[in-house]
Write an enzyme that holds these catalytic residues in place. Structure first.
Site, PDB file in Angstrom:
ATOM      1  N   SER A 273     -60.039  44.170  73.762  1.00 13.16           N
ATOM      2  CA  SER A 273     -58.884  44.980  74.153  1.00 13.16           C
ATOM      3  C   SER A 273     -59.226  46.463  74.172  1.00 13.16           C
ATOM      4  O   SER A 273     -58.622  47.245  74.915  1.00 13.16           O
ATOM      5  CB  SER A 273     -57.695  44.717  73.234  1.00 13.16           C
ATOM      6  OG  SER A 273     -58.047  44.876  71.878  1.00 13.16           O
TER       7      SER A 273
ATOM      8  N   GLU B 217     -71.575  41.474  73.435  1.00 13.19           N
ATOM      9  CA  GLU B 217     -70.513  42.468  73.582  1.00 13.19           C
ATOM     10  C   GLU B 217     -71.067  43.873  73.797  1.00 13.19           C
ATOM     11  O   GLU B 217     -71.323  44.607  72.843  1.00 13.19           O
ATOM     12  CB  GLU B 217     -69.598  42.464  72.349  1.00 13.19           C
ATOM     13  CG  GLU B 217     -68.464  43.474  72.432  1.00 13.19           C
ATOM     14  CD  GLU B 217     -67.558  43.479  71.204  1.00 13.19           C
ATOM     15  OE1 GLU B 217     -66.646  44.317  71.155  1.00 13.19           O
ATOM     16  OE2 GLU B 217     -67.781  42.668  70.290  1.00 13.19           O
TER      17      GLU B 217
ATOM     18  N   LYS C 145     -68.634  39.414  76.347  1.00 12.72           N
ATOM     19  CA  LYS C 145     -67.419  40.081  75.862  1.00 12.72           C
ATOM     20  C   LYS C 145     -67.496  41.550  76.266  1.00 12.72           C
ATOM     21  O   LYS C 145     -67.933  42.403  75.497  1.00 12.72           O
ATOM     22  CB  LYS C 145     -67.283  39.935  74.348  1.00 12.72           C
ATOM     23  CG  LYS C 145     -66.003  40.586  73.798  1.00 12.72           C
ATOM     24  CD  LYS C 145     -65.794  40.322  72.316  1.00 12.72           C
ATOM     25  CE  LYS C 145     -64.561  41.031  71.799  1.00 12.72           C
ATOM     26  NZ  LYS C 145     -64.252  40.723  70.387  1.00 12.72           N
TER      27      LYS C 145
END
Length: 341
Positions: free
Chosen positions: A263, A177, A222
């Site tokens: 998000s 991520e 991610k």
């Protein structure tokens, strides 16, 4: 549950399913519970997450895996059953956040480096024994007219790659991520600047993953979507989707089985709309899905409000949100579906 990294990664990006990010630190979950007037205790944190994990329709139909905080991985239900077992019974994969947070980077003003590599090999063995089959590490990339520096991107990418290699050694799929902040200061960056920084960050990250011999087939990316700052102009859903896909096609090898977006400060509906728009532009070389925390949980948290009699209401809210995200992961979400709920 299959133990091949490639098979675990494929399950995580099963068509129409995505990840529930329930890995909030104790400090973060306290803020969430404070917002509904509930004291943060071992029991209240357990009850909240138990409410989500036992929402059978949502977990079986729309959730492929759950990212847990260490406390939650070892917690048990009020009946003495490990929460990880509840997740597995719903045909989802338990995962674990393993970094220890982003800390100020020495000599790099305004930038951070994520820590947690010391002792990670031993921790991963313990997490694997407790049922975790994937992990997550978040690198944080500040953005402005002058940031990020090459040095900060490089250091965070190298840490992500070293973490990923240790995970694969332990039989755990790494979720990589590298988050380019959309809600950082000053929040005025253009979508063009966000695209430039995201592309450079992903390019360097995959160079480091190759250097550390990480198997691309046994990992999940991610990333953040390419979005302008909160104080900048508002790009359309179509523009966000097009620019994000342009960056991914330039930087992410087709061998990566899936991309699960964070998000990253978007509203619940924005995160859903952007994901759906990207999937509608397929076919794509990788599965595109969600790995949402607040964007999956906010409505459920409000409906539950810490009251046992509201568990069913909280689960209905979670199920609706998970269904909307599932539709987005198939490119089939439409705004009017929200009103029909």
């Amino acid at each position: 549950m299959s133990e091949r990294l490639e098979d675990i990664a494929a399950r995580i990006v099963t068509a129409g399913k995505g990840l529930l990010a329930a890995d909030e630190s104790t400090a973060t979950i306290k803020k969430r519970l404070d917002g509904i007037g509930v004291e943060s205790t071992d029991a209240s944190r357990r009850d909240y997450r138990q409410m989500l994990f036992t929402a059978d329709e949502a977990m079986r139909n729309y959730i492929s895996g759950v990212i847990l905080y260490e406390e939650t991985l070892f917690q048990k239900t009020d009946e003495g059953r490990p929460l990880a077992d509840i997740i597995t019974a719903a045909s989802a994969v338990p995962g674990i956040k393993v970094d220890t947070g982003a800390k100020p980077m020495a000599l790099f003003k305004g930038e951070t480096i994520t820590e947690g590599l010391d002792g990670l090999r031993e921790r991963l063995a313990r997490y694997h024994a407790a049922g975790a089959r994937f992990a997550k590490w978040r690198g944080v990339i500040a953005i402005s007219d002058t940031l990020p520096s090459f040095g900060a991107i490089k250091a965070n990418a190298q840490a992500l790659a070293r973490y990923a290699a240790l995970c694969q050694e332990a039989g755990i799929v790494p979720i990589v991520e590298p988050e380019v902040l959309m809600d950082g200061e000053p929040g005025t960056q253009s979508i063009e600047r966000a695209q430039e920084v995201t592309e450079e960050t992903l390019r360097i990250t995959f160079e480091e993953l190759a250097d550390q011999r990480v198997s691309l087939e046994g990992m999940i990316l991610k990333p953040s979507m390419v979005i302008d700052g909160k104080k900048a102009r508002k790009a359309s859903v179509q523009e966000v989707a097009e620019r994000t896909l342009r960056v991914l096609k330039r930087t992410v090898p087709a061998a990566v089985p899936g991309i699960a977006f964070l998000s990253g400060g978007q509203s619940t509906e924005e995160a859903t709309a952007h994901l759906s728009a990207m999937n509608a532009m397929g076919p794509l070389p990788w599965k595109l899905t969600f790995s949402y925390g607040r964007a999956l949980q906010a409505e459920a948290l409000d409906a539950w409000a810490g009251k046992p009699e509201n568990v069913a209401a909280g689960q209905r809210a979670f199920t609706h949100r998970a269904k909307m995200c599932s539709l987005a992961a198939r490119g089939q979400w439409k705004k009017e579906m929200e009103k029909a709920a």
